[in-house]
Design a protein around this motif. Structure first.
Motif, mmCIF file in Angstrom:
data_model
loop_
_atom_site.group_PDB
_atom_site.id
_atom_site.type_symbol
_atom_site.label_atom_id
_atom_site.label_comp_id
_atom_site.label_asym_id
_atom_site.label_seq_id
_atom_site.Cartn_x
_atom_site.Cartn_y
_atom_site.Cartn_z
ATOM 1 N N PHE B 105 0.841 -1.197 0.000
ATOM 2 C CA PHE B 105 0.000 0.000 0.000
ATOM 3 C C PHE B 105 0.872 1.241 0.000
ATOM 4 O O PHE B 105 2.045 1.198 0.394
ATOM 5 C CB PHE B 105 -0.908 0.008 1.235
ATOM 6 N N LEU B 106 0.287 2.356 -0.434
ATOM 7 C CA LEU B 106 1.018 3.626 -0.420
ATOM 8 C C LEU B 106 0.844 4.255 0.962
ATOM 9 O O LEU B 106 -0.285 4.497 1.395
ATOM 10 C CB LEU B 106 0.483 4.563 -1.503
ATOM 11 N N SER B 107 1.974 4.510 1.623
ATOM 12 C CA SER B 107 1.876 4.966 3.017
ATOM 13 C C SER B 107 1.378 6.399 3.142
ATOM 14 O O SER B 107 0.979 6.829 4.221
ATOM 15 C CB SER B 107 3.241 4.847 3.690
ATOM 16 N N ASN B 108 1.395 7.156 2.043
ATOM 17 C CA ASN B 108 0.935 8.545 2.111
ATOM 18 C C ASN B 108 -0.577 8.693 1.996
ATOM 19 O O ASN B 108 -1.090 9.811 2.010
ATOM 20 C CB ASN B 108 1.595 9.378 1.010
ATOM 21 N N PHE B 109 -1.268 7.547 1.848
ATOM 22 C CA PHE B 109 -2.730 7.586 1.710
ATOM 23 C C PHE B 109 -3.370 6.718 2.797
ATOM 24 O O PHE B 109 -2.761 5.749 3.263
ATOM 25 C CB PHE B 109 -3.147 7.033 0.344
ATOM 26 N N ASN B 110 -4.618 7.046 3.174
ATOM 27 C CA ASN B 110 -5.299 6.185 4.139
ATOM 28 C C ASN B 110 -5.834 4.946 3.416
ATOM 29 O O ASN B 110 -5.730 4.825 2.180
ATOM 30 C CB ASN B 110 -6.370 6.957 4.910
ATOM 31 N N ARG B 112 -8.817 3.777 2.749
ATOM 32 C CA ARG B 112 -9.883 3.961 1.764
ATOM 33 C C ARG B 112 -9.337 4.575 0.468
ATOM 34 O O ARG B 112 -9.685 4.152 -0.638
ATOM 35 C CB ARG B 112 -10.975 4.872 2.352
ATOM 36 N N ASP B 113 -8.423 5.576 0.619
ATOM 37 C CA ASP B 113 -7.829 6.193 -0.580
ATOM 38 C C ASP B 113 -7.028 5.171 -1.379
ATOM 39 O O ASP B 113 -7.025 5.188 -2.606
ATOM 40 C CB ASP B 113 -6.915 7.359 -0.183
ATOM 41 N N LEU B 117 -7.948 4.328 -5.228
ATOM 42 C CA LEU B 117 -6.995 4.774 -6.260
ATOM 43 C C LEU B 117 -7.155 4.090 -7.622
ATOM 44 O O LEU B 117 -7.390 4.768 -8.626
ATOM 45 C CB LEU B 117 -5.568 4.632 -5.710
ATOM 46 N N ASP B 148 -10.372 5.365 7.389
ATOM 47 C CA ASP B 148 -9.547 6.582 7.323
ATOM 48 C C ASP B 148 -8.244 6.432 8.110
ATOM 49 O O ASP B 148 -7.553 7.407 8.395
ATOM 50 C CB ASP B 148 -10.328 7.802 7.806
ATOM 51 N N HIS B 149 -7.888 5.210 8.447
ATOM 52 C CA HIS B 149 -6.643 4.989 9.173
ATOM 53 C C HIS B 149 -5.459 4.927 8.210
ATOM 54 O O HIS B 149 -5.616 4.557 7.038
ATOM 55 C CB HIS B 149 -6.704 3.662 9.948
ATOM 56 N N GLY B 150 -4.306 5.235 8.755
ATOM 57 C CA GLY B 150 -3.082 5.059 7.976
ATOM 58 C C GLY B 150 -2.751 3.582 7.906
ATOM 59 O O GLY B 150 -3.220 2.798 8.759
#
Lengths: 793, 260
Positions: B105-110, B112-113, B117, B148-150
């Motif tokens: 996963f991309l760590s800069n997004f939560n 859900r994002d 994506l 909405d969590h990291g």
């Protein structure tokens, strides 16, 4: 172990290490070059001074003088070691032509604005030296030409020099070239040609203007200013020309050539800043990449100092190599840079300082780089074994938790909350830039420094080249400058010239200023001071403080105000025609002419007038050059030049130095910008393999990934460039202003006169283009990327 | 028997004489030796084999994340080996979904994002529809409360269920899974397997690489890879809770035959 690790690492990370090495080499090279040029320049000037024995004080004079008074003065002053009166015959540059026998090559010296003075070799001191640093004695029919002209007009020994005198053409063969300690600097307003005694006597009777220089060498050169005061307070001595002290000669010589060295040092300091930023970035990245290894080394019990030592040994080796290569290159470059200087002056003797100066500069570079490395490597002390081995993190538990909390806070709000269907790649890139701002700082910082590096020398160049620079020369902005120097028929020529100027419809406005010698109270009693007397009403020159002088007032140059310790609205007394006049200081202005020591009064001259200067504005559509030629022909006694030409020739040496510095700065800035962009993006690609792999697996093509990297890089470059423009225009101006002010040229507050199109449009665009090209080149590697390898990274 | 002849309905995915060699080693390593394989529409296929047998490479070559050295791959009417990088990426985006062993996963997004994506990229104009679909999936897989969590704030099981959501968000024709439970404990593994079984029931074609018999037992069919060649296959039929012990026994005995 250290050597083995260093060699392995240098081999493995060849790209990153070689880029870093190049930046370090450039920094070391420039620093060493600056130190060497500085040492050679001072050495050359000193060597010339030792051999040529310039005077400690000299006074120029035109017209009749009382020789007995000079004898009496010399007798009364035992501090004089020796003195002489040098007779000179001046010819206008337009009256001197050169021809190369056997070829069609020929030309005139008319492009030169300085006075050409024909002299014979002195016997006691102030010698003119030839290429071998021996005293030159031309045979009859032979002349020795100043080295400055040799370089400027490409003259060769054997060329013929033809002087148009009142009775016809005088032919000379150029026997060689002479170095002139007194007039070597091109800030000097005159230059000397050497001829034989017989030829000199003939030239004296066939026209030309007769001038003298009274020169003194003192037993104790430290007493020069007292001596000058004593000379100037004696009314019977000749003094309608410029008075110059040995220190002034030395300073002017050193400053004009020292500027090259200062420019090199400036460029190298900026480069070192870039190199240090880069070193920090590379070390942090390397530690991150090798965190597992570091964790393993810690796990087997290696102490922190040993692990840091491994890395430090690598960077020490690289810096050492860079210093050696940079130093070697500097030896070659400084020879090229100082060859012109050594021709004008003398070959500097090789002393211990010749070696110590560049070595000290290189040692400084080495120590600063290593100090920064040590500082960054302290991270190793904080790395925890478990974090490193399990999580691959250089952060300890506390730092990891803090970072996770920060990131969690940041990602809580959806990155797509305001997404309206635009370019998704850009949206992702912006989020990356926002959350990884620290890792993207290097590019904007480097581009900011690169802009400053390019802009400042160019701004100095355009400022010194601008016709508006006359405001720093104590003159009003105008199109033409007419200089009428002292001669026996001065008043007659003035009347004729003024009639012609007044009736000339091509001229919109003409202002006349008389050069008058007045006296003022100095530390040692009354001393002479040059005052330009004329009409200062309206918007003539720019004042730093206060305004133009009206009746009963005087305006002083910055250096004069400092010298006499007065400011605006304070009392200042002058003695004019023997009677004291209490005046008030109306304003203070900047002036670099006449050693920066001038003054201005309004009204008409009543005392000893040594010459007149006219500033004329042309009517619309008139060509100042044509008018200048016209008046120059009509009145040979006058020097008539377009203002731009006057500024550029008077400051040609300074502007040449700035031009070289500007070109050098552009080359280095572009090279470094390209190099760092490439290095930085290469490292980013390596570091973002996982991210690229994820996005590629999700369906982003290689081109799209490349576009994202390009977008981020170009945005960083643009931000850095814009910041650089702002910094150069604000802080840069203040910095350079302070440096110029310290140089004691007579400018205490320099406002750049930039070429806006160049520095605000062309240069930023050039740098952005360099950044873009580098980004395009590097990002194209992502097109050929291997998703599965990225994911496994 | 040619293994590719197994499907009775039209195949979703077919590989023919697929080969892959890595030239970075000396001598070059040949990982796939000519694989002929067909995956039926709606089938759940498991690929098993010892470590280094080429399972993951097969999956990467089929999905276009790695380029095969020879042979071809067809997805429906599309010859994937003929596609440009751009078209292959588009195909991956719209027709394929991926679940990896590690949660990429991309760590800069939560969370859900991260799930949104690929779906937003595939359907940028239908944001509302995409969001509704993703939110429904978050509910279905029980991770709506951490949406909405990291990604460092959620458990491995939640991350892997988020992986399934992300893979399904684009409504892919085939779902690829590479050791989807390899990094999970047993209770989380069960969660993920249930989720995958549910997705299969909805009609999604799944190709899963695994060395865990418990995972493979959920598949309709299991193929065995050895030294870059498909050497055997086992048809288990559709999975039912009640049938678990029979399938497990049959699979384990088959694996023993292959010295697994």
């Amino acid at each position: 172990m250290y050597v083995k690790y260093t060699l392995n690492d240098l081999r493995r990370n060849r790209g990153v290490n070689s880029s870093l090495l190049v930046v370090l080499v450039l920094s070391a090279f420039l620093m060493a070059s600056g130190a060497m040029v500085m040492e050679r320049t001072l050495g050359s000037v000193n060597a010339l001074f030792d051999q040529a024995k310039p005077p400690h004080f000299l006074q120029m004079h035109k017209g009749a003088y009382d020789e007995a008074a000079l004898d009496a003065f010399a007798t009364a002053h035992p501090e004089i070691d020796s003195w002489l009166i040098e007779d000179m015959v001046g010819y206008d540059s337009a009256a001197i032509a050169w021809v190369r026998p056997g070829t069609t090559e020929s030309g005139t010296l008319s492009a030169s604005l300085i006075d050409n003075l024909f002299v014979t070799q002195n016997t006691a001191f102030d010698f003119l030296l030839d290429a071998d640093s021996t005293m030159a004695y031309p045979a009859d029919g032979e002349t020795f030409v100043p080295v400055a002209y040799q370089q400027r007009f490409g003259l060769q020994a054997g060329d013929e020099l033809r002087i148009r005198t009142d009775v016809g053409i005088e032919d000379f063969v150029i026997g060689g070239f002479v170095r002139d300690s007194q007039m070597a600097s091109s800030l000097s307003s005159a230059t000397r040609f050497l001829v034989s005694n017989a030829d000199f006597e003939r030239l004296r009777t066939t026209g030309g203007s007769s001038e003298i220089i009274v020169e003194y060498r003192l037993a104790d050169p430290a007493q020069t200013s007292n001596f000058q005061a004593a000379y100037e307070s004696d009314q019977s001595l000749p003094k309608n020309g410029q008075a110059v002290t040995g220190d002034m000669i030395r300073i002017i010589n050193a400053i004009s050539d020292g500027l090259v060295a200062i420019a090199l040092m400036f460029v190298s300091l900026l480069l070192i800043s870039i190199a240090l930023l880069n070193v920090r970035f590379v070390i942090r990245g390397t530690l991150q990449d090798e965190v597992h290894q570091i964790g393993a080394m810690k796990a087997i019990g290696l102490p922190n100092s040993t692990i840091s030592g491994l890395y430090l040994s690598k960077y020490s080796a690289m810096t050492l190599i860079a210093c050696v290569i940079g130093g070697g290159l500097a030896v070659i470059a400084s020879q090229a840079l100082t060859s012109g200087m050594q021709a004008s002056y003398a070959t500097a003797p090789v002393t211990a300082l010749t070696f110590l100066a560049p070595i000290a500069a290189l040692v400084l570079v080495f120590l600063v780089v290593i100090a920064i490395c040590r500082r960054v490597l302290r991270i190793i002390n904080r790395i925890e074994v478990v974090s490193a081995l399990v999580h691959g993190s250089t952060l300890n538990e506390h730092q990891t938790a803090r970072r996770a909390k920060r990131l969690a806070r940041r990602v809580r709000r959806s990155a797509f909350a305001s997404y309206g269907g635009g370019d998704l790649g850009r949206r992702i890139s912006l989020v990356d830039l926002r959350t990884e701002v620290g890792q993207w700082m290097l590019l904007p910082l480097v581009f900011m420094l690169a802009v400053v590096l390019i802009t400042l020398p160019t701004n100095l160049l355009t400022t010194f080249q601008s016709p508006k620079f006359v405001t720093y020369m104590g003159a009003p902005e105008s199109d033409l400058r007419i200089d009428l120097q002292f001669s026996d028929d001065l008043e007659q020529v003035r009347e004729e010239a003024e009639t012609a100027l007044a009736t000339d419809s091509r001229l919109a406005q003409v202002r006349r200023f008389a050069n008058e010698l007045v006296e003022t109270r100095g530390i040692e009693g009354w001393e002479s001071m040059r005052v330009e007397v004329g009409d200062y009403s309206g918007d003539t020159i720019q004042y730093l403080r206060g305004g133009p002088p009206s009746t009963g007032e005087i305006a002083l140059s910055v250096l004069n105000a400092d010298r006499f310790g007065v400011d605006v609205d304070e009392a200042f007394t002058v003695r004019r025609d023997g009677s004291e006049m209490p005046l008030t200081v109306s304003g203070i202005y900047q002036d670099i002419t006449s050693g920066g020591q001038t003054a201005k009064m309004s009204g008409d001259a009543t005392g000893v007038v040594t010459g007149y200067i006219y500033y004329a504005t042309t009517s619309a559509g008139q060509d100042p050059t044509a008018i200048a030629t016209n008046y120059g022909d009509q009145f040979p006694a006058m020097t008539v030049v377009p203002m731009g030409e006057y500024v550029s020739q008077t400051l040609s040496y300074v502007t040449n130095a700035f031009f070289n510095a500007a070109v050098l700065a552009i080359v280095f800035a572009i090279g470094v910008a390209a190099l760092i962009t490439t290095l930085n993006l290469t490292l980013r690609i390596a570091r973002e393999k996982r991210r690229s792999g994820i996005l590629s697996a999700l369906g982003f093509s290689g081109s799209e990934l490349a576009a994202q990297l390009r977008f981020k890089a170009i945005l960083a470059v643009v931000i850095g460039t814009v910041l650089g423009v702002v910094v150069a225009a604000t802080l840069g101006e203040a910095l350079v202003g302070a440096a110029i002010s310290l140089a004691g040229l007579g400018i205490s507050s320099l406002a750049f006169i930039p070429n806006p199109l160049l520095v605000y449009v062309a240069y930023p665009l050039l740098l952005i283009a360099v950044g873009t090209i580098s980004a395009v080149a590097v990002s194209s590697r992502l097109r050929r990327g291997d998703t599965s390898a990225w994911l496994r990274a | 028997m040619t293994l590719s002849e197994a499907p009775t309905t039209s195949p979703a995915l077919v590989t023919t004489a697929l080969e892959k060699s890595y030239h970075s080693t000396e001598p070059p390593t040949r990982v796939l030796n000519g694989i002929d394989l067909a995956v039926r529409q709606g089938e759940f296929l498991a690929v098993m084999g010892a470590s280094g047998s080429g399972k993951s490479t097969l999956l990467y070559c089929i999905s276009g994340m790695d380029r095969p050295t020879a042979g071809n791959v067809r997805l429906g009417d599309l010859d994937l080996t003929e596609l440009s990088d751009r078209d292959m990426s588009r195909t991956r985006l719209t027709k394929m979904g991926f679940i990896f062993q590690q949660a990429y996963f991309l760590s800069n997004f939560n969370l859900r994002d991260n799930i949104l994506l690929p779906a937003l990229k595939a359907q940028p104009k239908e944001r509302a529809e995409v969001e509704a679909r993703v939110d429904a999936m978050l509910q279905r897989f029980g991770i709506a409360h951490v949406a909405d969590h990291g990604i460092t704030q959620v458990s491995g099981g939640q991350l892997q269920r988020a992986s399934i959501c992300r893979a399904l968000a684009t409504k892919p024709a085939v779902l690829f899974a590479d050791e989807p439970t390899g990094a999970l404990n047993s209770s989380m593994t069960l969660d993920v397997l249930d989720a995958l079984t549910g997705v299969h029931r909805d009609g999604t074609t799944i190709m899963m690489v695994t060395h865990d018999p418990a995972c493979a037992a959920r598949a309709d069919r299991v193929v065995y890879l050895r030294d870059g060649l498909l050497v055997d296959e086992l048809d288990l039929g559709t999975w039912h809770q009640a049938d678990t012990s029979r399938r497990d026994g049959e699979l384990l005995s088959w694996l023993r035959d292959h010295d697994f």
